[in-house]
Design an enzyme around this catalytic site. Structure first.
Site, PDB file in Angstrom:
ATOM      1  N   HIS A  81      94.307 123.378 -40.032  1.00 38.87           N
ATOM      2  CA  HIS A  81      93.472 122.250 -39.611  1.00 38.87           C
ATOM      3  C   HIS A  81      94.317 121.005 -39.377  1.00 38.87           C
ATOM      4  O   HIS A  81      95.342 120.804 -40.020  1.00 38.87           O
ATOM      5  CB  HIS A  81      92.425 121.942 -40.695  1.00 38.87           C
ATOM      6  CG  HIS A  81      91.468 123.046 -40.975  1.00 38.87           C
ATOM      7  ND1 HIS A  81      91.797 124.113 -41.777  1.00 38.87           N
ATOM      8  CD2 HIS A  81      90.192 123.251 -40.557  1.00 38.87           C
ATOM      9  CE1 HIS A  81      90.753 124.935 -41.834  1.00 38.87           C
ATOM     10  NE2 HIS A  81      89.771 124.434 -41.114  1.00 38.87           N
ATOM     11  N   ASN A 130      75.676 124.089 -45.180  1.00 35.09           N
ATOM     12  CA  ASN A 130      75.046 123.035 -45.985  1.00 35.09           C
ATOM     13  C   ASN A 130      74.322 122.089 -45.043  1.00 35.09           C
ATOM     14  O   ASN A 130      74.645 122.028 -43.856  1.00 35.09           O
ATOM     15  CB  ASN A 130      76.129 122.262 -46.773  1.00 35.09           C
ATOM     16  CG  ASN A 130      77.195 121.687 -45.841  1.00 35.09           C
ATOM     17  OD1 ASN A 130      78.090 122.410 -45.393  1.00 35.09           O
ATOM     18  ND2 ASN A 130      77.073 120.415 -45.523  1.00 35.09           N
ATOM     19  N   HIS A 165      90.319 130.696 -46.795  1.00 36.10           N
ATOM     20  CA  HIS A 165      91.113 130.981 -45.593  1.00 36.10           C
ATOM     21  C   HIS A 165      92.250 131.918 -45.985  1.00 36.10           C
ATOM     22  O   HIS A 165      93.143 131.529 -46.725  1.00 36.10           O
ATOM     23  CB  HIS A 165      91.699 129.700 -45.004  1.00 36.10           C
ATOM     24  CG  HIS A 165      90.702 128.873 -44.269  1.00 36.10           C
ATOM     25  ND1 HIS A 165      90.566 128.909 -42.904  1.00 36.10           N
ATOM     26  CD2 HIS A 165      89.777 127.999 -44.706  1.00 36.10           C
ATOM     27  CE1 HIS A 165      89.605 128.087 -42.542  1.00 36.10           C
ATOM     28  NE2 HIS A 165      89.112 127.517 -43.616  1.00 36.10           N
ATOM     29  N   ALA A 174      82.617 127.052 -40.496  1.00 34.92           N
ATOM     30  CA  ALA A 174      81.549 126.601 -41.383  1.00 34.92           C
ATOM     31  C   ALA A 174      81.226 125.168 -40.976  1.00 34.92           C
ATOM     32  O   ALA A 174      82.128 124.402 -40.639  1.00 34.92           O
ATOM     33  CB  ALA A 174      82.014 126.642 -42.832  1.00 34.92           C
ATOM     34  N   SER A 220      86.389 129.113 -42.355  1.00 34.43           N
ATOM     35  CA  SER A 220      86.013 129.024 -43.778  1.00 34.43           C
ATOM     36  C   SER A 220      84.942 130.040 -44.144  1.00 34.43           C
ATOM     37  O   SER A 220      83.849 130.031 -43.577  1.00 34.43           O
ATOM     38  CB  SER A 220      85.460 127.633 -44.103  1.00 34.43           C
ATOM     39  OG  SER A 220      86.480 126.705 -44.178  1.00 34.43           O
ATOM     40  N   TYR A 243      93.569 118.142 -40.403  1.00 34.61           N
ATOM     41  CA  TYR A 243      93.568 117.315 -41.628  1.00 34.61           C
ATOM     42  C   TYR A 243      94.688 117.690 -42.593  1.00 34.61           C
ATOM     43  O   TYR A 243      94.970 116.943 -43.528  1.00 34.61           O
ATOM     44  CB  TYR A 243      92.204 117.352 -42.342  1.00 34.61           C
ATOM     45  CG  TYR A 243      91.771 118.701 -42.885  1.00 34.61           C
ATOM     46  CD1 TYR A 243      92.430 119.329 -43.944  1.00 34.61           C
ATOM     47  CD2 TYR A 243      90.669 119.354 -42.340  1.00 34.61           C
ATOM     48  CE1 TYR A 243      92.012 120.548 -44.432  1.00 34.61           C
ATOM     49  CE2 TYR A 243      90.241 120.579 -42.809  1.00 34.61           C
ATOM     50  CZ  TYR A 243      90.928 121.169 -43.862  1.00 34.61           C
ATOM     51  OH  TYR A 243      90.521 122.393 -44.330  1.00 34.61           O
ATOM     52  N   GLU A 244      95.322 118.843 -42.375  1.00 32.84           N
ATOM     53  CA  GLU A 244      96.442 119.199 -43.244  1.00 32.84           C
ATOM     54  C   GLU A 244      97.651 118.299 -42.985  1.00 32.84           C
ATOM     55  O   GLU A 244      98.593 118.279 -43.785  1.00 32.84           O
ATOM     56  CB  GLU A 244      96.815 120.677 -43.059  1.00 32.84           C
ATOM     57  CG  GLU A 244      95.701 121.618 -43.524  1.00 32.84           C
ATOM     58  CD  GLU A 244      96.038 123.075 -43.254  1.00 32.84           C
ATOM     59  OE1 GLU A 244      97.005 123.589 -43.835  1.00 32.84           O
ATOM     60  OE2 GLU A 244      95.334 123.693 -42.430  1.00 32.84           O
ATOM     61  N   HIS A 258      82.950 121.962 -51.332  1.00 35.80           N
ATOM     62  CA  HIS A 258      83.498 123.139 -50.668  1.00 35.80           C
ATOM     63  C   HIS A 258      82.944 124.415 -51.309  1.00 35.80           C
ATOM     64  O   HIS A 258      82.816 125.441 -50.648  1.00 35.80           O
ATOM     65  CB  HIS A 258      85.034 123.118 -50.732  1.00 35.80           C
ATOM     66  CG  HIS A 258      85.683 124.193 -49.909  1.00 35.80           C
ATOM     67  ND1 HIS A 258      85.479 124.318 -48.548  1.00 35.80           N
ATOM     68  CD2 HIS A 258      86.519 125.213 -50.252  1.00 35.80           C
ATOM     69  CE1 HIS A 258      86.166 125.362 -48.094  1.00 35.80           C
ATOM     70  NE2 HIS A 258      86.792 125.927 -49.111  1.00 35.80           N
ATOM     71  N   MET A 297      85.246 120.239 -39.118  1.00 36.02           N
ATOM     72  CA  MET A 297      86.591 119.664 -39.038  1.00 36.02           C
ATOM     73  C   MET A 297      87.544 120.548 -38.239  1.00 36.02           C
ATOM     74  O   MET A 297      88.761 120.484 -38.423  1.00 36.02           O
ATOM     75  CB  MET A 297      87.156 119.478 -40.459  1.00 36.02           C
ATOM     76  CG  MET A 297      86.233 118.729 -41.412  1.00 36.02           C
ATOM     77  SD  MET A 297      86.858 118.765 -43.098  1.00 36.02           S
ATOM     78  CE  MET A 297      85.444 118.086 -43.998  1.00 36.02           C
ATOM     79  N   SER A 298      87.007 121.401 -37.382  1.00 39.42           N
ATOM     80  CA  SER A 298      87.883 122.358 -36.679  1.00 39.42           C
ATOM     81  C   SER A 298      87.315 122.690 -35.312  1.00 39.42           C
ATOM     82  O   SER A 298      86.487 121.955 -34.777  1.00 39.42           O
ATOM     83  CB  SER A 298      87.999 123.648 -37.512  1.00 39.42           C
ATOM     84  OG  SER A 298      86.765 124.344 -37.511  1.00 39.42           O
TER      85      SER A 298
HETATM   86  N1  HPA Z   1      80.899 118.375 -42.779  1.00 40.54           N
HETATM   87  C1  HPA Z   1      82.119 118.637 -42.269  1.00 40.54           C
HETATM   88  N2  HPA Z   1      82.675 119.832 -42.326  1.00 40.54           N
HETATM   89  C2  HPA Z   1      81.953 120.823 -42.912  1.00 40.54           C
HETATM   90  C3  HPA Z   1      80.684 120.607 -43.453  1.00 40.54           C
HETATM   91  C4  HPA Z   1      80.125 119.309 -43.377  1.00 40.54           C
HETATM   92  O1  HPA Z   1      79.000 119.040 -43.833  1.00 40.54           O
HETATM   93  N3  HPA Z   1      80.272 121.798 -43.963  1.00 40.54           N
HETATM   94  C5  HPA Z   1      81.266 122.699 -43.716  1.00 40.54           C
HETATM   95  N4  HPA Z   1      82.296 122.111 -43.077  1.00 40.54           N
END
Ligand code: HPA
Length: 279
Positions: free
Chosen positions: A84, A236, A62, A114, A31, A86-87, A248, A212-213
């Site tokens: 991912h 973040n 992406h 990310a 990301s 989650y897709e 996002h 998530m990856s």
């Molecule tokens: N949580 C999960 N996945 C993420 C985050 C997060 O805070 N930031 C970027 N990808």
């Protein structure tokens, strides 16, 4: 469970798009990382939609392209964007970049992502070398019949992330003037961001960054004998650390702000890798 035939078909498409390719390393740009690809001399390109089983990613930030590139003389497969879990399309699309890299002869797999930071002193835009990971997805791509392509039935995970490559990345950070954090990355399935209670729990378990990856690819890459390196952009503060919702948009904006550092670090890393001549 990863379908071996799907991996073979995907590799066949890449092989015919890149005749004579001999990459030493694969770089997966997660990301917000896609722009780093501009640092490479481009020798070829194939869209994910032309690689069977990989397909187009729908996630903003992406790109969905595989570049055959060169940087500091090192031939590299640059995956711009990732699929991912989650897709909800299963593991093939998640695993195929790693499979292609191994089949093409890569010795190393460099995974970027990310992530949310759980360490209160850290700041969005910080870059974190992944020392180790925690799989909180509750599943793994290696469930199912044993495929020797992915190493032994019970792969060792005592050193998923290659220490020599971590040291080179840290050397590159020092040389390029890019400060680096280091820590443990924890992956959940997503696609929801976490609750504050989950973040408190995961922090207590040892997570410094959450996402998530990466964990699935690192797991199978290590099992297949690739030297794995992981780098997170802390985009973040994780849920509940600040009194504000997660979006996002914040993730992509932070990678934009950090892009100059991300690029500088990757370019210097390839220079160090070429000088060290270890692949
Ligand atoms: N949580 C999960 N996945 C993420 C985050 C997060 O805070 N930031 C970027 N990808």
């Amino acid at each position: 469970m990863i379908d071996h035939q799907a991996m073979e078909s995907a590799y066949a498409a890449v092989k015919s798009a890149f005749p004579g390719a001999a990459p030493k390393i694969a770089l997966v740009l997660g990301s917000g990382w896609s722009e780093v690809a501009a640092a490479f001399d481009k020798l070829g390109e194939i869209s994910y939609s032309d690689i069977p089983g990989l397909g187009a990613t729908g996630v903003v930030g992406h790109a969905g392209r595989l570049l055959r590139g060169k940087l500091s003389g090192i031939e590299t497969f640059v995956f711009q964007g990732r699929r991912h879990y989650y897709e909800g399309v299963g593991w093939d699309a998640v695993a195929i970049p790693t499979a292609i890299s191994k089949m093409a002869g890569c010795k190393a797999l460099f995974l970027t992502n990310a992530a949310g930071g759980t360490v209160p002193e850290w700041r969005p835009g910080d870059l974190m070398v992944i020392r180790d990971h925690i799989n909180m997805m509750g599943v793994t791509p290696l469930l199912g019949a044993h495929d020797p392509f992915w190493g032994p039935r019970f792969p060792d995970q005592s050193r998923v992330y290659d220490r020599g490559l971590q040291a080179l990345l840290e050397k590159a950070g020092a040389a390029a003037g890019v400060a680096l954090r280091a820590g443990v990355y924890l992956a959940g399935t997503g696609p929801t961001y976490e609750t504050p209670a989950e973040i408190r729990a995961w922090r207590a378990l040892g997570a410094d960054a959450v996402g998530m990856s990466t964990v699935p690819e690192a797991m199978i890459g290590n099992a297949a004998g690739l030297r794995v390196l992981g780098l997170s952009c802390i985009t973040n503060m994780a849920s509940g650390i600040l009194d504000q919702p997660l979006t996002h948009q914040e993730v992509t904006e932070t990678t934009q702000r950090a892009m100059a550092n991300m690029k500088k670090l990757i370019v210097q890393f390839f220079a160090e890798l070429a000088a060290a001549n270890i692949l």
